[in-house]
Design an enzyme around this catalytic site. Structure first.
Site, PDB file in Angstrom:
ATOM      1  N   ARG A 142       2.963   5.715  -3.305  1.00  0.00           N
ATOM      2  CA  ARG A 142       4.096   6.861  -3.688  1.00  0.00           C
ATOM      3  C   ARG A 142       4.248   6.749  -5.078  1.00  0.00           C
ATOM      4  O   ARG A 142       4.686   7.740  -5.862  1.00  0.00           O
ATOM      5  CB  ARG A 142       5.272   6.261  -2.656  1.00  0.00           C
TER       6      ARG A 142
ATOM      7  N   GLY B  77      -5.516   7.965   5.406  1.00  0.00           N
ATOM      8  CA  GLY B  77      -4.944   9.116   5.789  1.00  0.00           C
ATOM      9  C   GLY B  77      -3.516   9.196   5.198  1.00  0.00           C
ATOM     10  O   GLY B  77      -3.279  10.812   5.242  1.00  0.00           O
TER      11      GLY B  77
ATOM     12  N   LYS C 107       0.787  -1.243   0.129  1.00  0.00           N
ATOM     13  CA  LYS C 107      -0.064  -0.166  -0.038  1.00  0.00           C
ATOM     14  C   LYS C 107       0.710   1.236   0.100  1.00  0.00           C
ATOM     15  O   LYS C 107       0.622   2.221  -0.641  1.00  0.00           O
ATOM     16  CB  LYS C 107      -0.912   0.044   1.309  1.00  0.00           C
TER      17      LYS C 107
ATOM     18  N   ASP D  44       1.247  -1.404  11.855  1.00  0.00           N
ATOM     19  CA  ASP D  44       0.035  -2.057  11.183  1.00  0.00           C
ATOM     20  C   ASP D  44      -0.324  -3.264  11.430  1.00  0.00           C
ATOM     21  O   ASP D  44      -1.301  -3.992  11.192  1.00  0.00           O
ATOM     22  CB  ASP D  44       0.346  -2.025   9.842  1.00  0.00           C
TER      23      ASP D  44
ATOM     24  N   ARG E 256      -8.012  -3.605   9.099  1.00  0.00           N
ATOM     25  CA  ARG E 256      -6.896  -4.699   9.869  1.00  0.00           C
ATOM     26  C   ARG E 256      -7.419  -5.383  11.021  1.00  0.00           C
ATOM     27  O   ARG E 256      -7.096  -6.670  11.366  1.00  0.00           O
ATOM     28  CB  ARG E 256      -5.462  -3.800  10.187  1.00  0.00           C
TER      29      ARG E 256
END
Length: 441
Positions: free
Chosen positions: A34, A103, A29, A328, A401
């Protein structure tokens, strides 16, 4: 469990069975976001192979398209092309830029847009994103001359960004945050003079690796703290990017494979960037049986296949020093702790209270519903494992998650469970539930 705004019935989660086979997890992700952003401000065409076709990167793509960037349709397994508009070619959008639940999208957009002199932007998102703190990005950007306004003194979306000519500076980030650092590096690309970002400990370094590959004038050094310096003026050039599998998605299979009797899983093409492999360190500390097969280097990122087989696990204790490399993975590790004889301790994890949900509170609440023995602390939790979990009515509370972590816990419970809002998994792993069924034996 009403009031979700979703009509989906709870998903039935059957207890028992094992997991065997090979699985490819979705593209990373962080690298997906990016590659879209850097491709958009490069000259020429960027191709992206393996981009994660989930909700968060789709939000980034939608924002870029609204500013005049041509991005081909994002489909599962397809190659995505981005036609770059150059480092200062983004247009002022006619509409509000919708960051959805992401976010990362909002924080990186703040850095990308702050230096677009004379252009105005408004960033918004869903109800969850509107509760997440943004001052941690807006405040350091302000020291470069950025103008970001919003609710709670610029902390909460919707956020208005008035593009300015930014000035280079030296900025220390109070926490090791890849999102804050990346926003500042993006802003630095169009500043008047060089910018140095100093982080107290190393966070994920995908932005540094990728910006250098795209042609940014970027150096990394520093004795006390980690210094990343950007000299503006370099032209970014489009690249061919191959996105490795996301280790944060692989984590669910790693823990499931280690916990479930008879399991034998191979997770293919996983990114093994050393700033992301805290999960492997903790599982090793627990005695998990994990092999790295076929290690290789793809576009500057280390990659390998991971084989995990079932075996007894010991409790763990980890804290602030390793947190940036597994932030995470705390939800799925809290599940692992429930099945280790003895006491496990997680500390230094207060950042989890401002994720999509308060992940510490949500995981404690949901695992307690299954009978887990958990004490929640301000910055973590203590879990006394070894007592059986029982099937229960569970709720992801809209967190992807959490949803997948509970899916693993439910397989190991005594009795079946149900999971409300299981569709949250699509934020990062749209095919998770299908893969769980396919690997089940």
């Amino acid at each position: 469990m009403s009031g979700t705004g979703q009509s989906d019935d709870p998903r039935e989660l059957k207890a028992g069975g094992s997991l065997q086979g090979r699985v490819k997890v979705p593209g990373d992700k962080s690298i997906s976001h990016r590659s879209l952003l850097f491709g958009a401000i490069a000259e020429g065409t960027t191709t992206i192979d393996g981009l994660l076709p989930a909700e968060d990167p789709l939000s980034t793509a939608a924002c870029l398209r609204a500013m005049g960037v041509s991005i081909s349709p994002i489909t599962d397994g397809g190659i995505v092309t981005v036609e770059g508009v150059g480092v200062d070619g983004l247009q002022e959008p006619a509409e509000v830029l919708d960051c959805g639940n992401s976010g990362t999208t909002m924080r990186l957009m703040l850095g990308l847009l702050a230096g677009r002199d004379g252009r105005h932007f408004v960033l918004d998102g869903d109800a969850s994103l509107r509760r997440r703190p943004m001052r941690r990005v807006g405040q350091p950007l302000a020291s470069m001359g950025a103008e970001v306004r919003g609710r709670d003194g610029g902390n909460l979306a919707p956020l208005a960004v008035q593009g300015r000519q930014l000035k280079g500076t030296v900025i220390g980030t109070p926490v090791a945050s890849a999102q804050v650092k990346s926003a500042l590096l993006l802003a630095a690309l169009t500043a008047e003079s060089p910018t140095t970002v100093i982080e107290p400990a190393q966070s994920r370094d995908h932005s540094e690796r990728m910006l250098k590959a795209f042609g940014a004038d970027l150096t990394v050094g520093g004795e006390i703290g980690r210094h990343i310096s950007v000299r503006p003026g370099a032209t970014l050039q489009g690249k061919n990017v191959v996105v490795p599998g996301d280790i944060s998605s692989a984590a669910f299979w790693l823990v499931a494979g280690a916990l479930i009797p008879g399991a034998d899983l191979t997770i293919e093409n996983v990114g093994l960037n050393p700033t992301r492999t805290g999960i492997l360190e903790v599982l090793e500390q627990m005695g998990a049986l994990i092999e790295v097969l076929n290690p290789r280097d793809v576009a500057g990122e280390p990659v390998g296949d991971l084989r995990v087989t079932h075996g007894p696990l010991k409790p763990f204790n980890f804290g602030e020093e390793i947190m940036p490399s597994l932030v995470d993975e705390v939800p799925i590790l809290s599940v692992a702790a429930c099945f280790c004889e003895g006491e496990s301790r997680i500390s230094g994890a207060s950042e989890l209270r401002v994720k999509e949900t308060d992940r510490l509170a949500v995981m404690a609440r949901q695992l307690k519903a299954m009978g887990a023995d958990i004490d929640e602390h301000e910055d973590g939790m203590t879990i006394r494992g070894g007592r059986p979990l029982k099937g229960a009515a569970l709720d992801s509370e809209t967190d992807h998650r959490v949803a997948m972590s509970l899916g693993v816990a439910a397989m190991l419970a005594d009795g079946n469970s149900s999971l409300a809002r299981s569709e949250a998994a699509a934020v990062s792993y749209p095919s998770f539930w299908d893969e769980l069924e396919r690997l089940r034996c």
